[in-house]
Design an enzyme around this catalytic site. Structure first.
Site, PDB file in Angstrom:
ATOM      1  CG  PHE A 102      -1.836   1.114   1.374  1.00  0.00           C
ATOM      2  CD1 PHE A 102      -2.686   1.458   0.338  1.00  0.00           C
ATOM      3  CD2 PHE A 102      -1.913   1.829   2.563  1.00  0.00           C
ATOM      4  CE1 PHE A 102      -3.587   2.501   0.474  1.00  0.00           C
ATOM      5  CE2 PHE A 102      -2.813   2.871   2.715  1.00  0.00           C
ATOM      6  CZ  PHE A 102      -3.647   3.215   1.662  1.00  0.00           C
ATOM      7  CB  SER A 177       2.452  -4.430   3.326  1.00  0.00           C
ATOM      8  OG  SER A 177       1.359  -3.869   3.992  1.00  0.00           O
ATOM      9  CG  LEU A 178      -2.386  -4.045   0.862  1.00  0.00           C
ATOM     10  CD1 LEU A 178      -2.963  -2.922   0.011  1.00  0.00           C
ATOM     11  CD2 LEU A 178      -3.457  -5.045   1.234  1.00  0.00           C
ATOM     12  CG  ASP A 200       4.854  -7.140   9.045  1.00  0.00           C
ATOM     13  OD1 ASP A 200       4.602  -8.099   9.788  1.00  0.00           O
ATOM     14  OD2 ASP A 200       4.599  -5.971   9.355  1.00  0.00           O
ATOM     15  NE  ARG A 214      -5.503 -16.589   6.811  1.00  0.00           N
ATOM     16  CZ  ARG A 214      -4.940 -17.781   6.728  1.00  0.00           C
ATOM     17  NH1 ARG A 214      -3.879 -17.965   5.966  1.00  0.00           N
ATOM     18  NH2 ARG A 214      -5.445 -18.799   7.396  1.00  0.00           N
ATOM     19  CG  ASP A 216      -3.587 -20.550   1.741  1.00  0.00           C
ATOM     20  OD1 ASP A 216      -3.351 -21.762   1.601  1.00  0.00           O
ATOM     21  OD2 ASP A 216      -4.169 -19.868   0.871  1.00  0.00           O
ATOM     22  CG  ASP A 219      -1.740 -18.952  -1.673  1.00  0.00           C
ATOM     23  OD1 ASP A 219      -2.741 -19.473  -2.189  1.00  0.00           O
ATOM     24  OD2 ASP A 219      -1.806 -18.103  -0.771  1.00  0.00           O
ATOM     25  CG  HIS A 286       4.226  -2.729   7.893  1.00  0.00           C
ATOM     26  ND1 HIS A 286       3.868  -4.053   7.961  1.00  0.00           N
ATOM     27  CD2 HIS A 286       3.595  -2.232   6.787  1.00  0.00           C
ATOM     28  CE1 HIS A 286       3.061  -4.350   6.947  1.00  0.00           C
ATOM     29  NE2 HIS A 286       2.897  -3.254   6.218  1.00  0.00           N
TER      30      HIS A 286
END
Length: 500
Positions: A102, A177-178, A200, A214, A216, A219, A286
């Site tokens: 993000f 992050s994202l 993170d 999300r 996992d 994937d 982060h």
């Protein structure tokens, strides 16, 4: 094309999800479609599910860097095979995709630094994924856009597999992050994908949601993650506490990273990498996961995480072995893939770091073996300090048992200390004993406050696998006796050459 689309349906979906009869599908030409159904909604954890922005607006781009052209941006296009064919992309070499999160875009400096360090580490194809056109809106919108970016990445990787013979097992997707959840979506569309690393993974809209929402372990063949900012978003934490991979590393417990207190952040860090100085102040934890990963690429910087129930138990020295099968620890960084099985998931691994570059710390496990002569108490309480003298230097008067704890005669007690210095092969150990005669003991003034130490064994935990840790384990004994009688507030010396 879109099915059952329109603002009214979206509003009904957001306000009254129980009214949703059929899933909503959004399609994006050759890259495929996404589906939103009621499993993507939660009134607390994911209250908004917006339509992603148009593909053209998100404008996902792929920028190649190789050792042949490390600083040149080479644009790759999945629908233009010549852009790949006539680049320095080598399908026989491992390929790393780097995905930001993000607010960031592909020009943020950490991506350039990570690219530089990856190319120093190995002969890779490093591909920066820039989806800045979709990461800058409101967070809920950026979250929606990640699914389209995931489709774009999967389309690019599958193009490389189909037309250039790339082995999907040699493809590694890294997302921050994202971006961590973005590469999870990509992995769902790549058969046989080798690895995903989540840096993170973001908490808001992903924590406490079903695994398909999300990142996992399904994937990719191997999924690892590092968690450095696991305070809830209500306390300005942006990362997930929840594990998401085969291996989940929690440096410093995963919550507060050394050096991230605002008073400790250097001014050059505030302006060097970030859109604003304020972002560095609030997102230091982060972002620190990226610094640890970059640090781990330096030759000789061996970060090893140990499986442990929690950070307190780790610091008490309770988790100090990889085990005979090497399942109780793992290297952090690129070598995490050396972990010997994919049958286990959500393995909780801990290690500590420092507050400054380089962040690596050396972890020493200490086993104090006690004799049990007739005059000894069954157990005593107290504290200990230690000094180590090695081939590379020395560490003097370090506390290894700051709080009073029990030492049982005739048994082993495990302790730990962490320092930034590696002393090398240990040649001498000095141990200090301080007895605690307070409420822990019931024999009052008549207690024997001595401790009887047979040997001290030091193990360097920054070694992997277990055989290497054992090679860097040094047992030291007292000279000329089976054990040493240490009275309260006294030092004793131990030497490796004294052990039979």
């Amino acid at each position: 094309m879109r099915e059952n689309s329109g603002k009214l349906i979206i509003e009904l979906f957001l306000l009254w999800p129980e009214l949703l009869v059929e899933p909503i599908t959004y399609c994006y030409g050759e890259i495929g479609c996404i589906v939103i159904d009621d499993s993507w909604y939660d009134p607390v954890h994911r209250p908004i599910n917006q339509e992603p922005l148009p593909r053209e607006k998100i404008n996902t781009r792929f920028i190649l860097h190789t050792r042949q052209r490390p600083t040149q941006d080479t644009m790759l296009y999945a629908n233009d095979l010549d852009s790949i064919r006539y680049s320095t992309f080598d399908p026989t070499k491992p390929t790393q995709f780097l995905v930001h999160g993000f607010i960031d875009d592909g020009t943020v400096r950490w991506m350039k630094r990570l690219t530089e360090n990856l190319l120093s580490h190995g002969d890779y194809n490093v591909i920066i994924v820039n989806w800045g056109g979709g990461s800058l809106p409101m967070y809920s919108q950026a979250t929606a856009n990640t699914r389209v970016v995931g489709l774009e990445i999967a389309y690019m990787v599958n193009t490389m597999i189909t037309h250039f013979g790339v082995d999907p097992g040699m493809v590694h997707l890294l997302g921050h992050s994202l971006g961590a959840h973005t590469v999870g979506y990509a992995g769902e569309g790549i058969e046989g994908l080798g690895r995903i690393t989540g840096l993170d993974p973001a908490e808001p809209y992903f924590a406490e949601m079903p695994s398909h929402v999300r990142l996992d372990p399904t994937d990719a063949k191997f999924v690892d993650a590092i968690h450095t900012d696991t305070r809830t978003i209500l306390l300005l934490g942006y990362g997930m506490l929840e594990p998401v991979g085969h291996l989940d590393f929690y440096p410093n417990g995963g919550r507060d990273q050394p050096g991230c207190d605002p008073v400790n952040i250097p001014l050059d860090m505030i302006t060097e990498d970030m859109v604003t100085g304020g972002r560095e102040l609030v997102a230091c934890n982060h972002l620190r996961c990226i610094e640890f990963f970059i640090d781990s690429l330096v030759p000789g910087y061996n970060y090893v995480g140990y499986e442990c129930i929690d950070n307190d138990a780790f610091h008490r020295g309770e988790c100090h072995s990889c085990g005979a099968d090497n399942l109780n620890c793992a290297k952090f960084g690129m070598d995490a893939a050396l972990y010997p099985t994919r049958d286990r998931t959500y393995v909780h691994l801990l290690f500590d770091t420092g507050k400054d570059v380089p962040y690596i710390k050396y972890h020493y496990s200490i086993k104090v073996n006690l004799a049990y002569p007739p005059e000894a108490e069954a157990f005593v309480y107290g504290t200990m300090r230690i000094s180590l003298y090695g081939t590379l230097g020395q560490l003097i008067d370090l506390t290894i048992a700051e709080n009073s704890q029990q030492f049982v005669h005739g048994a082993d007690t495990f302790l730990m200390f962490i320092d930034s210095f590696n002393v090398g092969n240990i040649q001498r150990v000095e141990l200090y004993w301080k007895y605690d005669g307070t409420i822990f003991n019931t024999c009052g003034l008549f207690c024997n406050d001595h401790i009887y130490v047979r040997s001290v064994e030091i193990s360097e935990l920054n070694n992997y696998p277990e055989s290497s840790r054992l090679e860097h384990t040094y047992k030291s004994c007292v000279v000329g006796a089976d054990y040493v009688d240490m009275k309260d507030k006294s030092w004793a010396e131990f030497y490796p050459t004294a052990c039979v």
